[in-house]
Design a protein around this motif. Structure first.
Motif, mmCIF file in Angstrom:
data_model
loop_
_atom_site.group_PDB
_atom_site.id
_atom_site.type_symbol
_atom_site.label_atom_id
_atom_site.label_comp_id
_atom_site.label_asym_id
_atom_site.label_seq_id
_atom_site.Cartn_x
_atom_site.Cartn_y
_atom_site.Cartn_z
ATOM 1 N N GLN A 46 0.875 -0.932 -0.126
ATOM 2 C CA GLN A 46 -0.199 0.152 -0.201
ATOM 3 C C GLN A 46 0.725 1.298 -0.063
ATOM 4 N N ARG A 47 2.171 0.988 0.956
ATOM 5 C CA ARG A 47 2.732 2.483 0.481
ATOM 6 C C ARG A 47 4.037 2.779 -0.147
ATOM 7 N N LEU A 48 4.412 1.371 -1.041
ATOM 8 C CA LEU A 48 4.420 1.376 -2.845
ATOM 9 C C LEU A 48 3.551 2.114 -3.598
ATOM 10 N N GLN A 49 2.198 1.362 -3.655
ATOM 11 C CA GLN A 49 0.942 2.363 -4.269
ATOM 12 C C GLN A 49 1.003 3.372 -3.944
ATOM 13 N N TRP A 50 1.002 4.411 -2.659
ATOM 14 C CA TRP A 50 1.503 5.409 -2.607
ATOM 15 C C TRP A 50 1.974 6.097 -3.305
#
Length: 267
Positions: A46-50
């Motif tokens: 999720q943090r990479l997607q962000w």
């Protein structure tokens, strides 16, 4: 306001990642593997997607921290390989390396987790890793001027290719076509075999891997020539394994291409 929000989100992500790093550093391998079976890979994904949707000024520190946490989390683990290659996280890190980060900004920390994955995975795991396009995303990094980054990138790519060859011996023609389409063959040839500052050991390893694909009959003249030149150098290597494999593939390519030419045209 959007900039302030991005900075706040960045700070929140970095705090979470710092907490996870501190936690992981005190864990045993077994404890780290148990953690991976929980929610952490989804959180990292999720943090990479962000980060994909934010400017580098906000995204890069988060991306670096995610990769550092993943590398610490996964180092030395074999049992969690299957879980990781079927997770969303692997897809996100492929995007990170292949699309988000410019070649010269790719650092060891961005690649170490994937390197652990290829080193600890079995042959069929590498087959799955290949299907995720890991080799394609890493191939662009071969242009880097950081030799440590290039070295780990070559290791990742060759591990995937060699595993794919061993697992799927009947479809080597298709393998070569995919590698060529994705620019992997070109990158290995131009950025490794034909680049002066690259270590001979690395060139030998690349030539041997590509040499194993000689008999499919689709290799371009430029690639074939670069491989042959390096295989000949490998024949006088002090490394006995390199010398043996170089001889083997030199002999195979000579036999194969000799058989393609009518005898009255051979010298």
């Amino acid at each position: 306001e959007e900039n302030i929000l991005n900075r706040q989100e960045q700070a929140d992500h970095l705090q979470y990642l710092a907490n996870q790093k501190a936690l992981i550093e005190g864990m045993t391998l077994e404890q780290r593997e148990q953690l991976m079976y929980g929610d952490i890979l989804r959180q990292l994904a999720q943090r990479l997607q962000w980060s994909h949707n934010n400017l580098p000024i906000h995204a890069r520190t988060v991306q670096d921290a995610v990769c550092e946490v993943f590398s610490l989390l996964f180092e030395g683990s074999q049992d969690a390989v299957f879980f990781i290659i079927h997770s969303q996280f692997l897809k996100e890190i492929v995007i990170l390396i292949g699309e988000d980060i410019p070649t010269e900004e790719v650092k060891l920390i961005h690649l170490q987790g994937i390197h652990h994955l290829t080193e600890n995975g079995g042959q069929y795991d590498c087959f799955k890793i290949f299907n995720h396009g890991v080799d394609k995303s890493v191939a662009k990094v071969l242009k880097s001027t950081d030799q440590e980054v290039v070295e780990i990138s070559v290791s990742i790519i060759l591990k995937i290719i060699n595993c794919k060859i061993r697992v799927d011996k009947t479809n080597q023609s298709q393998l070569y076509s995919v590698l060529e389409r994705d620019g992997v063959i070109h990158a290995l040839c131009q950025d490794i075999l034909m680049r002066e500052e690259v270590k001979e050991k690395m060139k030998n390893d690349v030539a041997i891997s590509l040499g194993s694909l000689f008999t499919i009959g689709k290799i371009s003249q430029q690639v074939r020539q670069a491989v042959i030149i390096q295989l000949k150098k490998g024949l006088i290597s002090k490394d006995k394994d390199i010398m043996k494999k170089s001889f083997s593939y030199s002999f195979k390519q000579h036999s194969y291409y000799s058989n393609l030419i009518p005898k009255n045209e051979q010298r």
